[in-house]
Design a protein around this motif. Structure first.
Motif, PDB file in Angstrom:
ATOM      1  N   THR A  96       0.461   2.347   5.238  1.00  0.00           N
ATOM      2  CA  THR A  96       1.375   2.111   4.137  1.00  0.00           C
ATOM      3  C   THR A  96       2.182   0.854   4.432  1.00  0.00           C
ATOM      4  OG1 THR A  96       3.091   3.463   5.155  1.00  0.00           O
ATOM      5  CG2 THR A  96       1.598   4.569   3.628  1.00  0.00           C
ATOM      6  N   ARG A 136       1.280   5.669  -0.712  1.00  0.00           N
ATOM      7  CA  ARG A 136       0.611   6.973  -0.786  1.00  0.00           C
ATOM      8  C   ARG A 136       0.783   7.637  -2.151  1.00  0.00           C
ATOM      9  NH1 ARG A 136       2.099  10.375   4.670  1.00  0.00           N
ATOM     10  NH2 ARG A 136       0.294   9.752   5.941  1.00  0.00           N
ATOM     11  N   ASP A 137       2.012   7.586  -2.666  1.00  0.00           N
ATOM     12  CA  ASP A 137       2.337   8.256  -3.924  1.00  0.00           C
ATOM     13  C   ASP A 137       2.588   7.190  -4.983  1.00  0.00           C
ATOM     14  OD1 ASP A 137       3.458   9.650  -6.064  1.00  0.00           O
ATOM     15  OD2 ASP A 137       4.498  11.089  -4.773  1.00  0.00           O
ATOM     16  N   HIS A 166      -2.861   1.995  -4.335  1.00  0.00           N
ATOM     17  CA  HIS A 166      -2.823   3.409  -3.999  1.00  0.00           C
ATOM     18  C   HIS A 166      -3.810   3.735  -2.887  1.00  0.00           C
ATOM     19  CE1 HIS A 166      -3.221   7.847  -5.440  1.00  0.00           C
ATOM     20  NE2 HIS A 166      -2.236   7.715  -4.571  1.00  0.00           N
ATOM     21  N   ASP A 167      -3.319   4.336  -1.817  1.00  0.00           N
ATOM     22  CA  ASP A 167      -4.168   4.851  -0.740  1.00  0.00           C
ATOM     23  C   ASP A 167      -3.498   6.113  -0.197  1.00  0.00           C
ATOM     24  OD1 ASP A 167      -5.747   5.470   1.399  1.00  0.00           O
ATOM     25  OD2 ASP A 167      -5.666   3.497   2.345  1.00  0.00           O
ATOM     26  N   PRO A 168      -3.796   7.281  -0.788  1.00  0.00           N
ATOM     27  CA  PRO A 168      -3.108   8.516  -0.382  1.00  0.00           C
ATOM     28  C   PRO A 168      -3.382   8.923   1.051  1.00  0.00           C
ATOM     29  CG  PRO A 168      -4.923   9.000  -1.872  1.00  0.00           C
ATOM     30  CD  PRO A 168      -4.751   7.510  -1.879  1.00  0.00           C
ATOM     31  N   THR A 214       0.860  -1.177   0.000  1.00  0.00           N
ATOM     32  CA  THR A 214       0.000   0.000   0.000  1.00  0.00           C
ATOM     33  C   THR A 214       0.896   1.227   0.000  1.00  0.00           C
ATOM     34  OG1 THR A 214      -1.753  -1.132   1.219  1.00  0.00           O
ATOM     35  CG2 THR A 214      -1.772   1.283   1.270  1.00  0.00           C
ATOM     36  N   GLU A 240       8.994   5.254   0.068  1.00  0.00           N
ATOM     37  CA  GLU A 240       8.130   5.283   1.236  1.00  0.00           C
ATOM     38  C   GLU A 240       8.652   4.405   2.370  1.00  0.00           C
ATOM     39  OE1 GLU A 240       3.957   4.958   0.325  1.00  0.00           O
ATOM     40  OE2 GLU A 240       4.042   6.688  -1.025  1.00  0.00           O
TER      41      GLU A 240
END
Length: 272
Positions: free
Chosen positions: A223, A11-12, A50-52, A9, A109
């Protein structure tokens, strides 16, 4: 059994996708809304979700220590090392493990990565079912000298995820899950870590408590590691199914067994 696809997972999505393509050498296989799958030769090795809004995973939480990409030869690892050096990628370490030579880094990340090659299996030292492994300094100059004069064109087609190393809250409950339930063999014990494998490999799964001793069950999405797929032959798959409790078997399908280790890390066993 072997490792299939690792899912993260992030964010970017754009930045992390670009890193795994440009630095690690994976190629796009497929993508969709909020999802990118990368791999080698059309085989998916890494899935990025994706999970911002996902909170950043704690360094001390249970989950991923590193995903390890196995290259076919020492020359391939040397070529990758020169490629990383040309890009100015910061490395976190480089080790000779007796059975392998490995280079460590992290994605943007903070997800740990190992890029390595295996020495021939006939050179591995086994005694009473345990394989000799160590963490010695790697001669980077000697490794670089093994490179050949060819342009970097991504990971070779024979590359795959050789193992996944996990952070866990305790080694005994980890052994009960990964050895007792899943059926991996314990092949090496190291201070604060256990290494497990199938079929005489040096390890497909590593577990450690170096940063995560006493970690609680993972609560909610963060994340980092979203899932590890383990591919099993029919015999191993059906043997595992027979060991599941009724609660564990709730979501079991004919070819996939979704499970969670004692800290909530998602493990999906797929029938080959």
């Amino acid at each position: 059994m072997r490792i299939g696809t690792v899912a993260l997972t992030v964010r970017d999505l754009d930045t992390v996708t670009r890193f795994y393509q440009e630095v690690i050498g994976l190629a796009p296989v497929e993508s969709g809304p909020g999802l990118v799958r990368l791999g080698v030769g059309g085989t998916v090795l890494l899935e990025l979700r994706h999970d911002p809004a996902a909170p950043l995973a704690s360094r001390r939480a249970a989950g991923l220590f590193h995903t390890a990409f196995l290259l076919p030869t020492r020359t391939d690892l040397a070529q990758w090392l020169l490629h990383a050096a040309e890009l100015g990628v910061p490395l976190h370490g480089a080790s000779d493990h007796l059975v392998s030579e490995a280079i460590y880094l992290a994605d943007p990340e903070g997800n740990g990565i190992e890029v390595y090659w295996d020495r021939p299996s006939e050179t591995w030292a086994w005694r009473d079912g345990m394989v000799a492994m160590d963490t010695l300094a790697l001669d980077l100059n000697g490794l670089a000298a093994a490179a050949q004069a060819r342009e970097w064109s991504g990971l070779p087609a024979e590359s795959y995820i050789g193992h996944v190393h996990l952070q866990v809250g305790g080694l005994e409950p980890s052994d009960r899950f990964y050895a007792g339930l899943l059926g991996f063999d314990v092949v090496c014990r190291y201070p604060g870590a256990t290494f497990l494998s199938s079929g005489g490999y040096h390890h497909h799964i590593g577990t450690n408590i170096w940063n995560s001793r006493g970690a609680p069950v993972r609560m909610g999405p963060t994340t980092g590691l979203a899932d590890v797929e383990i591919v099993a032959d029919t015999g191993m798959f059906e043997a595992l199914r027979s060991r599941l409790t009724p609660e564990q078997a709730t979501e079991a399908g004919p070819t996939r067994l979704p499970l969670h280790d004692p800290w909530g890390t998602s493990i999906t066993v797929a029938k080959r």
